[in-house]
Design an enzyme around this catalytic site. Structure first.
Site, PDB file in Angstrom:
ATOM      1  N   HIS A  50       0.880  -1.165   0.000  1.00 43.06           N
ATOM      2  CA  HIS A  50       0.000   0.000   0.000  1.00 43.06           C
ATOM      3  C   HIS A  50       0.916   1.212   0.000  1.00 43.06           C
ATOM      4  O   HIS A  50       2.080   1.114   0.418  1.00 43.06           O
ATOM      5  CB  HIS A  50      -0.896   0.010   1.243  1.00 43.06           C
ATOM      6  N   ASP A  53       2.405   1.582   3.238  1.00 39.51           N
ATOM      7  CA  ASP A  53       3.383   0.553   3.616  1.00 39.51           C
ATOM      8  C   ASP A  53       4.751   1.006   3.106  1.00 39.51           C
ATOM      9  O   ASP A  53       5.774   0.791   3.757  1.00 39.51           O
ATOM     10  CB  ASP A  53       3.096  -0.800   2.934  1.00 39.51           C
ATOM     11  N   GLU A 175      -9.204  -4.445  -8.254  1.00 38.20           N
ATOM     12  CA  GLU A 175      -9.392  -5.662  -7.431  1.00 38.20           C
ATOM     13  C   GLU A 175     -10.819  -5.644  -6.897  1.00 38.20           C
ATOM     14  O   GLU A 175     -11.111  -4.951  -5.915  1.00 38.20           O
ATOM     15  CB  GLU A 175      -8.388  -5.678  -6.260  1.00 38.20           C
ATOM     16  N   GLU A 211      -8.899 -11.778  -6.377  1.00 37.81           N
ATOM     17  CA  GLU A 211      -8.643 -12.382  -5.069  1.00 37.81           C
ATOM     18  C   GLU A 211      -9.665 -13.498  -4.878  1.00 37.81           C
ATOM     19  O   GLU A 211     -10.878 -13.281  -4.958  1.00 37.81           O
ATOM     20  CB  GLU A 211      -8.752 -11.341  -3.944  1.00 37.81           C
ATOM     21  N   HIS A 214     -12.589 -12.887  -2.555  1.00 40.69           N
ATOM     22  CA  HIS A 214     -13.549 -11.888  -3.028  1.00 40.69           C
ATOM     23  C   HIS A 214     -14.517 -12.510  -4.043  1.00 40.69           C
ATOM     24  O   HIS A 214     -15.704 -12.175  -4.068  1.00 40.69           O
ATOM     25  CB  HIS A 214     -12.820 -10.702  -3.660  1.00 40.69           C
ATOM     26  N   ASP A 251      -9.454 -14.350   4.436  1.00 37.17           N
ATOM     27  CA  ASP A 251      -8.032 -14.404   4.026  1.00 37.17           C
ATOM     28  C   ASP A 251      -7.322 -15.639   4.585  1.00 37.17           C
ATOM     29  O   ASP A 251      -6.220 -15.566   5.139  1.00 37.17           O
ATOM     30  CB  ASP A 251      -7.290 -13.124   4.465  1.00 37.17           C
ATOM     31  N   ASP A 284      -2.717 -13.239  -0.498  1.00 34.02           N
ATOM     32  CA  ASP A 284      -3.272 -12.227   0.412  1.00 34.02           C
ATOM     33  C   ASP A 284      -3.898 -12.981   1.588  1.00 34.02           C
ATOM     34  O   ASP A 284      -5.115 -13.120   1.688  1.00 34.02           O
ATOM     35  CB  ASP A 284      -4.291 -11.341  -0.317  1.00 34.02           C
TER      36      ASP A 284
HETATM   37  C1  XLS Z   1      -8.824  -6.363   1.075  1.00 36.01           C
HETATM   38  C2  XLS Z   1      -7.896  -6.434  -0.039  1.00 36.01           C
HETATM   39  C3  XLS Z   1      -6.595  -5.699   0.152  1.00 36.01           C
HETATM   40  C4  XLS Z   1      -6.024  -5.439  -1.195  1.00 36.01           C
HETATM   41  C5  XLS Z   1      -4.980  -4.412  -1.325  1.00 36.01           C
HETATM   42  O1  XLS Z   1      -9.830  -7.048   1.164  1.00 36.01           O
HETATM   43  O2  XLS Z   1      -7.660  -7.782  -0.373  1.00 36.01           O
HETATM   44  O3  XLS Z   1      -5.766  -6.423   0.980  1.00 36.01           O
HETATM   45  O4  XLS Z   1      -5.542  -6.639  -1.729  1.00 36.01           O
HETATM   46  O5  XLS Z   1      -5.457  -3.152  -1.103  1.00 36.01           O
HETATM   47 MG    MG Z   2      -6.379  -8.558  -1.819  1.00 34.98          MG
END
Ligand code: XLS
Ligand code: MG
Length: 345
Positions: A50, A53, A175, A211, A214, A251, A284
């Site tokens: 990020h 980060d 994303e 992801e 998600h 996650d 992730d």
């Molecule tokens: C959150 C996201 C985050 C992104 C990056 O749910 O997965 O971690 O991957 O901003």
């Molecule tokens: Mg992510």
């Protein structure tokens, strides 16, 4: 065709300390240098960031200071032999993003989101990557009537266009995630991400990041999302993890909840040649809250191990037997073939 050698990535946030909405941290934080060394030691090739980060307390610093610190980080990464895969603006933490970033109802807040994202592009350039990730965390609503979907779509296109104009080399990865923190998010699926790309000034520079969790939260099969995105040549990054149904964003380690789905994701990556154009496999994932400090790296190492085991499974899948069963429309035994292959029977 020769076999892909996969390269791996994780972010500093993937060493989380165990805080959840019901309780505090359960592990002491580790320093950035510790995380970098740990990733190297695990055999990872890249780190994702990020913006804050990369440059902590970013909002308190001038642009010159931000770029200076980004340069110092670049040197640190070069010395460690770790590449920066991508940078993502954190558009969900600051008070200006309470009502979303690009789709906030307040013009001043939208400007903040845009300026911060432009700065992310500048940081990415210093770190040597052209890839920006937009997880559009708070672009959505808690109360549907508080925003117009039509206006929000237009605002998102406007923001993407401004970013594409700010850096004419950069590629933007959307994303998608359907909910959390919002009730309903705009751009909840890969279909939405790729469709909005077409409305921008440079559709060829707007792609996506999938992801696994998600996709599951959207009620979709992550393997289908991979196949779909790759049919457009638009899967530029990947967050593999796992998710046990429609709950909070878990996650979990890759393959932890649904091994067969993880297998199918790996098969989809293999058949589409993911990784051959330099794309990374990022995890992730987070340690479980119960995980002790001495096991800080297990979730990452285990995800990578599971991934590589599944690559071997994908490559040793009895394709001819499967093809014969498909030709015979004997999906009953095809189902069992997959199960027994995964079980190693
Ligand atoms: C959150 C996201 C985050 C992104 C990056 O749910 O997965 O971690 O991957 O901003
Ligand atoms: Mg992510």
């Amino acid at each position: 065709m020769s076999k892909t050698t996969y390269r791996f990535c994780a972010g500093p946030w993937n060493f989380s300390e165990g805080r959840d909405p019901y309780g505090p941290e359960t592990r002491l934080p580790q320093s950035f240098d510790w995380k970098l060394a740990a990733l190297k030691q695990l055999g990872f090739d890249a780190m994702m960031f990020h913006d804050d980060d990369a440059v902590p307390d970013i909002d308190t610093k001038s642009s010159a200071q931000v770029l200076k610190e980004a340069k110092a980080l670049r040197r640190k990464l070069d010395d460690a032999g770790i590449v920066a895969e991508l940078v993502a603006p954190r558009l969900w933490f600051a008070p200006q993003t309470v009502d979303g970033g690009f789709t906030s109802n307040r013009a001043a807040d939208r400007r903040y989101a845009l300026d911060r994202s432009k700065q992310t592009l500048d940081i990415a350039r210093v770190l040597g990557t052209d890839l920006i990730v937009l997880w559009l965390a708070r672009e959505g609503t808690y109360v549907r009537e508080s925003k117009s979907g039509a206006r929000s779509t237009a605002l998102l296109v406007e923001a993407l266009d401004a970013l594409l104009a700010h850096d004419r080399q950069a590629r933007l990865c959307i994303e998608p995630k359907p909910n959390e923190p919002m009730d309903h998010a705009y751009l909840p699926t890969i279909g939405h991400a790729l469709a909005i790309a077409q409305l921008t000034r440079a559709p060829q520079r707007v792609g996506c990041l999938i992801e696994s969790a998600h996709s599951v939260l959207a009620g979709l099969d992550p393997a289908d999302e991979i196949d779909f995105a790759m049919a457009f040549g638009k899967l530029w990054s990947l967050h593999l993890n796992d998710q046990n149904g429609l709950k909070y964003d878990q996650d979990k380690p890759f393959g932890s909840a649904n091994l067969r789905s993880a297998f199918n994701q790996v098969c989809a990556l293999e058949r589409n040649g993911y990784g051959r154009r330099g794309e990374y496999v990022a995890f992730d994932v987070h340690p479980f809250r119960t995980t002790r400090e001495e096991h800080y790296l297990r979730h990452l190492d285990n995800s990578r191990k599971t991934f590589l085991h599944l690559v071997a499974k994908a490559r040793s899948y009895p394709k001819q037997q499967a093809a014969a069963l498909i030709a015979d429309r004997n999906y009953q035994d095809l189902d069992q073939l997959v199960i027994e292959h995964l079980l190693g029977c």
